[in-house]
Design an enzyme around this catalytic site. Structure first.
Site, PDB file in Angstrom:
ATOM      1  N   GLU A  10     -77.817  -2.888  10.848  1.00 51.23           N
ATOM      2  CA  GLU A  10     -79.054  -2.116  10.724  1.00 51.23           C
ATOM      3  C   GLU A  10     -79.138  -1.012  11.774  1.00 51.23           C
ATOM      4  OE1 GLU A  10     -80.872  -2.419   8.228  1.00 51.23           O
ATOM      5  OE2 GLU A  10     -80.318  -4.402   7.452  1.00 51.23           O
ATOM      6  N   CYS A  25     -87.497 -10.051   9.720  1.00 51.15           N
ATOM      7  CA  CYS A  25     -86.300  -9.504  10.364  1.00 51.15           C
ATOM      8  C   CYS A  25     -86.607  -8.165  11.036  1.00 51.15           C
ATOM      9  CB  CYS A  25     -85.181  -9.323   9.337  1.00 51.15           C
ATOM     10  SG  CYS A  25     -84.511 -10.868   8.683  1.00 51.15           S
ATOM     11  N   HIS A  62     -77.693  -8.094   9.033  1.00 48.40           N
ATOM     12  CA  HIS A  62     -78.099  -8.897   7.885  1.00 48.40           C
ATOM     13  C   HIS A  62     -76.860  -9.469   7.208  1.00 48.40           C
ATOM     14  CE1 HIS A  62     -82.389  -7.324   7.454  1.00 48.40           C
ATOM     15  NE2 HIS A  62     -82.482  -8.640   7.315  1.00 48.40           N
TER      16      HIS A  62
END
Length: 206
Positions: A81, A144, A168
């Site tokens: 991310e 998250c 993830h």
């Protein structure tokens, strides 16, 4: 030279699942990986507690970098991310029944933070090891993302020398009995991916 200290976090199961692959992988990490010492923490899938507990672990352990890991069912590989949004917007309640809608994480905070881990370097290291991986520009708006934003917000203000980011992972194969078309990765592949991330960060990858 002292070992690099890394904190990996994973989550408890949620959404009716019996396992969360993020914690299943994180808890299997050894205490040392190359030049890195590894500490781990399991976080609740709870908007009101997960970010605070991650920050408590950072304060207690004082790591050089924080790698948060979570499940993103439907993704085809490891998502590294890049962005955390100042937004909680849940399509389903968390494990404690909380379901924020269009709510800022910190009302007076910036709209977003960029992860401070080397996202492109991590993706390159993973793909070179034949592990499917890609950069993601959306960590979602569930717990998250809440944890990533909370951690980065705290670090920017108090410990800007500490790097942080989020990975993830997809479903495990055993989670796909009722969703046979969903992509999945074996647990051993996820563990190897986290070990590669740790080695990359320890070997000057920060």
């Amino acid at each position: 030279m002292r070992p690099v200290s890394l904190l990996f976090t994973g989550f408890e199961p949620f959404g009716g699942e019996a396992v969360n692959p993020s914690w299943a992988a994180v808890e299997r990490l050894p205490e040392r990986i190359g030049g890195a010492s590894i500490r781990t923490r399991r976080l609740p899938v709870a908007f009101e507690r997960a970010g605070a507990l991650a920050i408590e672990a950072i304060e207690a352990l004082s790591p050089d970098a924080v790698v948060c890991v979570g499940q993103a069912g439907g993704r085809t590989g490891i998502s590294v991310e890049r962005v955390a949004l100042n937004l909680d917007d849940a399509s389903a309640p968390d494990n404690e029944g909380c379901r924020p809608v269009d709510a800022p994480i910190r009302p007076d905070g910036p709209c977003a933070y960029l992860a401070t881990l080397p996202v492109k370097r991590l993706v390159s290291a993973l793909t070179q090891a034949d592990i499917p991986a890609h950069i993601s520009n959306s960590a979602g708006t569930y717990v998250c993302n809440h944890v990533l934003y909370s951690v980065l917000d705290w670090l920017y203000a108090r410990r800007p020398d500490v790097r942080a980011g989020f990975l993830h992972v997809p479903y495990l194969p055993e989670q796909c009995g009722d969703k046979p078309s969903a992509p999945a990765l074996p647990l051993e592949t996820m563990v190897r991916a986290l070990e590669i991330v740790a080695r990359t960060l320890a070997d000057g990858g920060m």
